[in-house]
Scaffold this motif. Structure first.
Motif, PDB file in Angstrom:
ATOM      1  N   GLY A  63      20.016  27.526 -10.895  1.00  0.00           N
ATOM      2  CA  GLY A  63      19.885  28.543  -9.865  1.00  0.00           C
ATOM      3  C   GLY A  63      20.882  28.456  -8.731  1.00  0.00           C
ATOM      4  N   GLN A  64      21.967  27.712  -8.937  1.00  0.00           N
ATOM      5  CA  GLN A  64      22.979  27.571  -7.895  1.00  0.00           C
ATOM      6  C   GLN A  64      24.158  28.522  -8.089  1.00  0.00           C
ATOM      7  OE1 GLN A  64      23.790  23.421  -8.396  1.00  0.00           O
ATOM      8  NE2 GLN A  64      21.911  22.762  -7.376  1.00  0.00           N
ATOM      9  N   ASP A  65      24.133  29.277  -9.154  1.00  0.00           N
ATOM     10  CA  ASP A  65      25.172  30.269  -9.463  1.00  0.00           C
ATOM     11  C   ASP A  65      24.440  31.428 -10.127  1.00  0.00           C
ATOM     12  OD1 ASP A  65      27.248  31.792 -10.610  1.00  0.00           O
ATOM     13  OD2 ASP A  65      28.503  30.039 -10.996  1.00  0.00           O
ATOM     14  N   ASP A  66      24.594  32.638  -9.597  1.00  0.00           N
ATOM     15  CA  ASP A  66      23.797  33.762 -10.108  1.00  0.00           C
ATOM     16  C   ASP A  66      24.501  34.591 -11.174  1.00  0.00           C
ATOM     17  OD1 ASP A  66      25.694  35.153  -8.665  1.00  0.00           O
ATOM     18  OD2 ASP A  66      24.263  36.251  -7.402  1.00  0.00           O
ATOM     19  N   ARG A  67      25.613  34.091 -11.674  1.00  0.00           N
ATOM     20  CA  ARG A  67      26.313  34.818 -12.730  1.00  0.00           C
ATOM     21  C   ARG A  67      25.578  34.673 -14.073  1.00  0.00           C
ATOM     22  NH1 ARG A  67      32.310  32.617 -12.473  1.00  0.00           N
ATOM     23  NH2 ARG A  67      31.155  30.668 -12.063  1.00  0.00           N
ATOM     24  N   LEU A  68      25.988  35.484 -15.037  1.00  0.00           N
ATOM     25  CA  LEU A  68      25.395  35.480 -16.374  1.00  0.00           C
ATOM     26  C   LEU A  68      26.388  34.861 -17.352  1.00  0.00           C
ATOM     27  CD1 LEU A  68      22.884  36.722 -18.025  1.00  0.00           C
ATOM     28  CD2 LEU A  68      24.529  38.521 -18.674  1.00  0.00           C
ATOM     29  N   ILE A  69      25.899  33.961 -18.199  1.00  0.00           N
ATOM     30  CA  ILE A  69      26.733  33.377 -19.249  1.00  0.00           C
ATOM     31  C   ILE A  69      26.755  34.337 -20.437  1.00  0.00           C
ATOM     32  CG2 ILE A  69      26.987  31.451 -20.870  1.00  0.00           C
ATOM     33  CD1 ILE A  69      25.347  29.796 -18.775  1.00  0.00           C
ATOM     34  N   ALA A  92      41.242  38.451 -21.221  1.00  0.00           N
ATOM     35  CA  ALA A  92      41.436  39.531 -20.243  1.00  0.00           C
ATOM     36  C   ALA A  92      40.092  39.984 -19.680  1.00  0.00           C
ATOM     37  CB  ALA A  92      42.176  40.699 -20.886  1.00  0.00           C
ATOM     38  N   LEU A  93      39.061  40.056 -20.536  1.00  0.00           N
ATOM     39  CA  LEU A  93      37.731  40.452 -20.066  1.00  0.00           C
ATOM     40  C   LEU A  93      37.093  39.336 -19.244  1.00  0.00           C
ATOM     41  CD1 LEU A  93      36.222  42.316 -23.154  1.00  0.00           C
ATOM     42  CD2 LEU A  93      37.624  43.214 -21.283  1.00  0.00           C
ATOM     43  N   ARG A  94      37.324  38.115 -19.632  1.00  0.00           N
ATOM     44  CA  ARG A  94      36.795  36.982 -18.867  1.00  0.00           C
ATOM     45  C   ARG A  94      37.289  37.056 -17.416  1.00  0.00           C
ATOM     46  NH1 ARG A  94      35.150  31.573 -18.639  1.00  0.00           N
ATOM     47  NH2 ARG A  94      36.501  30.224 -17.399  1.00  0.00           N
ATOM     48  N   ARG A  95      38.560  37.352 -17.264  1.00  0.00           N
ATOM     49  CA  ARG A  95      39.143  37.443 -15.918  1.00  0.00           C
ATOM     50  C   ARG A  95      38.662  38.699 -15.193  1.00  0.00           C
ATOM     51  NH1 ARG A  95      45.110  35.647 -18.179  1.00  0.00           N
ATOM     52  NH2 ARG A  95      44.785  33.369 -17.992  1.00  0.00           N
ATOM     53  N   LYS A  96      38.513  39.782 -15.933  1.00  0.00           N
ATOM     54  CA  LYS A  96      38.087  41.051 -15.331  1.00  0.00           C
ATOM     55  C   LYS A  96      36.681  40.951 -14.740  1.00  0.00           C
ATOM     56  CE  LYS A  96      37.306  45.925 -16.552  1.00  0.00           C
ATOM     57  NZ  LYS A  96      37.391  46.943 -17.649  1.00  0.00           N
ATOM     58  N   PHE A  97      35.798  40.246 -15.438  1.00  0.00           N
ATOM     59  CA  PHE A  97      34.394  40.204 -15.030  1.00  0.00           C
ATOM     60  C   PHE A  97      33.974  38.854 -14.441  1.00  0.00           C
ATOM     61  CE2 PHE A  97      34.370  43.279 -18.703  1.00  0.00           C
ATOM     62  CZ  PHE A  97      34.177  44.425 -17.942  1.00  0.00           C
ATOM     63  N   GLU A  98      34.922  38.027 -14.051  1.00  0.00           N
ATOM     64  CA  GLU A  98      34.598  36.653 -13.650  1.00  0.00           C
ATOM     65  C   GLU A  98      33.692  36.568 -12.416  1.00  0.00           C
ATOM     66  OE1 GLU A  98      38.190  34.570 -12.885  1.00  0.00           O
ATOM     67  OE2 GLU A  98      38.880  35.930 -11.309  1.00  0.00           O
ATOM     68  N   LYS A  99      33.643  37.609 -11.614  1.00  0.00           N
ATOM     69  CA  LYS A  99      32.777  37.583 -10.442  1.00  0.00           C
ATOM     70  C   LYS A  99      31.302  37.578 -10.836  1.00  0.00           C
ATOM     71  CE  LYS A  99      31.771  40.009  -6.105  1.00  0.00           C
ATOM     72  NZ  LYS A  99      32.104  41.186  -5.246  1.00  0.00           N
ATOM     73  N   GLU A 354      30.807  45.220 -19.549  1.00  0.00           N
ATOM     74  CA  GLU A 354      30.850  46.067 -18.354  1.00  0.00           C
ATOM     75  C   GLU A 354      29.437  46.331 -17.842  1.00  0.00           C
ATOM     76  OE1 GLU A 354      32.738  48.080 -15.429  1.00  0.00           O
ATOM     77  OE2 GLU A 354      33.982  47.941 -17.223  1.00  0.00           O
ATOM     78  N   ARG A 355      28.537  46.670 -18.754  1.00  0.00           N
ATOM     79  CA  ARG A 355      27.141  46.959 -18.382  1.00  0.00           C
ATOM     80  C   ARG A 355      26.452  45.708 -17.849  1.00  0.00           C
ATOM     81  NH1 ARG A 355      23.312  48.037 -16.233  1.00  0.00           N
ATOM     82  NH2 ARG A 355      21.359  48.950 -16.980  1.00  0.00           N
ATOM     83  N   LEU A 356      26.682  44.574 -18.478  1.00  0.00           N
ATOM     84  CA  LEU A 356      26.069  43.326 -18.023  1.00  0.00           C
ATOM     85  C   LEU A 356      26.589  42.926 -16.645  1.00  0.00           C
ATOM     86  CD1 LEU A 356      26.180  41.305 -21.367  1.00  0.00           C
ATOM     87  CD2 LEU A 356      24.119  42.147 -20.229  1.00  0.00           C
ATOM     88  N   SER A 357      27.873  43.127 -16.425  1.00  0.00           N
ATOM     89  CA  SER A 357      28.456  42.802 -15.117  1.00  0.00           C
ATOM     90  C   SER A 357      27.830  43.662 -14.026  1.00  0.00           C
ATOM     91  CB  SER A 357      29.976  43.020 -15.160  1.00  0.00           C
ATOM     92  OG  SER A 357      30.561  42.741 -13.910  1.00  0.00           O
ATOM     93  N   GLU A 358      27.652  44.942 -14.314  1.00  0.00           N
ATOM     94  CA  GLU A 358      27.016  45.841 -13.344  1.00  0.00           C
ATOM     95  C   GLU A 358      25.580  45.401 -13.074  1.00  0.00           C
ATOM     96  OE1 GLU A 358      27.371  49.572 -15.285  1.00  0.00           O
ATOM     97  OE2 GLU A 358      29.492  49.884 -14.735  1.00  0.00           O
ATOM     98  N   ALA A 359      24.888  44.958 -14.109  1.00  0.00           N
ATOM     99  CA  ALA A 359      23.496  44.525 -13.960  1.00  0.00           C
ATOM    100  C   ALA A 359      23.396  43.291 -13.067  1.00  0.00           C
ATOM    101  CB  ALA A 359      22.891  44.228 -15.334  1.00  0.00           C
TER     102      ALA A 359
END
Length: 368
Positions: A63-69, A92-99, A354-359
């Motif tokens: 729970g110290q990082d809220d990103r999705l694997i 390229a997608l890894r870098r695009k959605f890394e946030k 893209e959808r997962l990143s938005e979620a």
């Protein structure tokens, strides 16, 4: 015998003939792990990438990082060139959605079979039943080195416990499959692995088996294994606190909100973190590869409304969608298409990410 194989081992002692190795037709020496790791060594860059990715997964689990694997890639690797092509596109997608996402490439070399069939690139790298395992080990390690060297972390399934010693320094995340989750051998193995490990629920859908495996792997174990030098040794492990459960479906899918509730209740009762990864393929998609999109959209919906318990998702993805059968003329194989389970294509993969990143971004807003 092919030239690149080592010498055949001598036959059993004559005094033992009749009761020993009666069903063994031949034995070949296998290269010790050190011979393969020294030929394709890790670098400061790859070691830093693997270490950093493992730490990111650990932080997400705690729970110290809220990103999705996101673990995504071909069902199995059969063409190293196509695998590198896929890795370049995925980077390229890894870098695009890394946030919002931690994207890791699925690089599977070993395939458990329900009955018989091609067992993966390590077992049969030429795809012709020649079973040149020594070559397969070299091919697999070189591919992992090349993928990590471009900055793309790798995930794999651990099937043969001996194989681990040849590739483990290039693996950021590992899985124990549904057919081996109940195996004591694999639970012991996971307890000593340096990477986070996910246990899939059983093929009948039982989550308790995966929970039991996670509990077992968190503890210390002592067992026989093989060293980097190829010697048989007694191993004492420390236990792996980064083990977790993967919901892959069973008789019925188990990715819904209600299924996550039920799985987390079992985790809670056993003193484990209420965190799950969802496998969008296999029984969750009813073995229909296109339904991975439907599963992913449902998971994204759960995440978007604030559910923190889903920390990861798995996809079976390739350059070209679908699957094909192996044939004797390998030139006829479709480039970038699976020879095992059917996969979604890369365009659909990007849409899902893209959808997962938005979620994840929406969940972050809700929980701010």
């Amino acid at each position: 015998m092919t030239k690149n194989r080592l010498e055949i081992l001598p036959p059993p002692n004559e005094a033992c003939e009749g009761i020993v190795d009666t069903r063994i037709s031949a034995m070949y020496q296998v290269l010790p792990p050190v011979a393969v790791t020294e030929k394709y060594p890790s670098t400061d860059f790859t070691e830093q990438l693997v270490d950093q990715t493992r730490k990111e997964i650990h932080d997400i689990l705690n729970g110290q990082d809220d990103r999705l694997i996101v673990i995504t890639g071909p069902c199995s690797i059969h063409d190293p060139a196509a695998a590198m092509d896929y890795a370049t596109r995925l980077l390229a997608l890894r870098r695009k959605f890394e946030k919002n996402l931690v994207v890791i490439m699925r690089v599977y070399f070993e395939k458990p079979r329900t009955t018989v069939g091609w067992k993966g690139l390590i077992n049969d790298p030429a795809l012709d039943d020649s079973h040149d395992i020594n070559r397969g080990l070299r091919v697999a390690r070189k591919l992992l080195r090349d993928i990590n060297s471009m900055g793309m972390p790798a995930a794999t399934e651990f099937l043969d416990p001996i194989t681990v010693q040849y590739i483990d320094d290039f693996i950021s995340w590992g899985a124990i499959g549904a057919r081996t989750t109940e195996s004591q051998l694999h639970r012991q193995l996971a307890s000593g692995l340096s990477c986070p490990v996910g246990f899939k629920n059983a093929t009948d859908g039982s989550v308790k088996i995966a929970v039991d495996a996670s509990v077992a792997a968190e503890h210390e174990h002592t067992f026989m294994s093989v060293t980097k030098m190829g010697h048989v040794a007694i191993v004492h492990t420390k236990g792996n606190e980064d083990c977790h459960v993967i919901l892959r479906g069973g008789v019925e899918p188990n990715y819904s909100h209600e299924d996550v509730d039920a799985a987390c209740e079992v985790l809670k009762k056993n003193g484990l973190k209420e965190m799950v990864m969802i496998d969008a393929s296999h029984s969750n998609s009813h073995k229909q590869f296109k339904r991975q999109i439907e599963v992913s959209n449902d998971v994204a919906g759960q995440i978007a409304v604030g559910d923190k318990r889903i920390f990861g998702i798995m996809l079976e993805s390739n350059i070209v969608e679908g699957r094909q059968d192996l044939c004797s003329d390998l030139s006829k194989l479709v480039y970038g298409q699976s020879v095992t389970d059917a996969c979604i294509n890369f365009e659909d993969t990007e849409m899902i990410l893209e959808r997962l990143s938005e979620a994840v971004a929406e969940r972050r807003k809700r929980n701010a």
